[in-house]
Design a protein around this motif. Structure first.
Motif: not given
Length: 310
Positions: A174-179, A224, A293, A297
């Motif tokens: 899961m390469k989410e920028y906002s984690r 998120d 968001r 991303q």
């Protein structure tokens, strides 16, 4: 021999690290037939945290590793970097302040070794020593996010957990920028068992998590893993529109029934304009938060940048 990687995100932990390492070592040395490695992640600390990491690495260069960021990217980025660096068959995430009891490690390992669970997490059953308002907000957060999200986040759940390599790989995918790790751990699934414990005070130093930072973190978590705020904007807009139509019909009818009293004055009009304008700005703000968001991303910026790694 199986390997256990211990991932420790750190920010301004120069006082806690010298106490953390021997405390954990005392526990893990009692676990037989298990190789240990440490990954200490310096999240752009402003104190001597990096120097303490270098000292620990010099003491045990084969097992103690560290990496430091070019600046402060946040705990979520530090956690992700540690998981990427870890090479163990099992990976445990814990804080350096010893609020995550190292004494749980043997029990966590014995449970996960049975193969029945993919993750052994921990949850606090009380918040003794914490500000009451802060505890109130935290409890309400779990109540809200579990209602508006399809994920079920266990109240009081900590990032302190031991995971199999399969689950770690799923989290890294899961390469989410906002984690928001608590939500990610829940979203990837896998069978999890939680161990309960009472709140433990920091062994040294002070927390960087103010009430405001925790509030913003909670809002990020809701954004998120839930579209409820967008639905709220739709309902607010719909309700405002319906009330406006009803009001317009009322004004027209009153004009024909009581022509002399049909003028309400500019004060009433200004109040209505401010009400509708406020609702519009609220809805635009909610939508803008989600668009922001998406914007971050699609930029595809790295989640973190490493300055030094050993």
């Amino acid at each position: 021999m199986p390997k256990l990687s211990i991932v420790v995100p750190c920010y301004n932990e120069q006082e806690a690290l010298p106490l953390f390492y021997p405390a954990v070592e005392e526990v893990v040395q009692k676990i037989s037939n298990l190789e240990i490695e440490y990954w200490l992640v310096d999240d752009g600390s402003a104190d001597q945290t990096l120097e303490e990491m270098r000292k620990l690495h010099a003491m045990d260069p084969e097992r103690v590793h560290y990496l430091t960021f070019s600046r402060n990217f946040g705990k979520e980025s530090a956690l992700y970097a540690g998981l990427e660096a870890a090479t163990g068959d099992y990976v445990v995430v814990m804080d350096a302040d010893l609020q995550d009891p190292p004494s749980f490690l043997p029990k966590m390992y014995s449970i996960i070794q049975t193969g029945e669970y993919d993750c052994v997490g921990t949850r606090r059953i009380d918040r003794t020593g914490e500000a009451k308002f802060k505890s109130f907000l935290s409890n309400k957060f779990y109540s809200v996010i579990n209602r508006v999200s399809q994920n079920n986040i266990v109240p009081g759940a900590r990032d302190y957990r031991m995971m199999t390599r399969q689950m770690v790989d799923a989290v890294l995918s899961m390469k989410e920028y906002s984690r928001f790790s608590k939500g990610i751990f829940s979203w990837v699934g896998f069978k999890t068992k939680y161990l309960e414990y009472k709140n433990v005070e920091r062994v040294a130093g002070t927390t960087d998590w103010s009430t405001w930072k925790l509030f913003k973190y909670a809002m990020d978590g809701i954004a998120d893993f839930s579209q409820a705020p967008l639905s709220l904007a739709v309902w607010l807009g719909t309700t405002s529109f319906v009330l406006s139509i009803i009001g317009l019909i009322f004004v027209i009818i009153r004009h024909f029934i009581e022509p002399a009293n049909s003028a309400f004055g500019w004060s009433s009009m200004i109040c209505i304009i401010l009400l509708l304008g406020g609702l519009q700005l609220l809805c635009i703000g909610i939508v803008g938060r989600y668009i922001g968001r998406i914007y971050m991303q699609v930029k595809n910026r790295p989640i973190y940048i490493i300055k030094e790694k050993k």
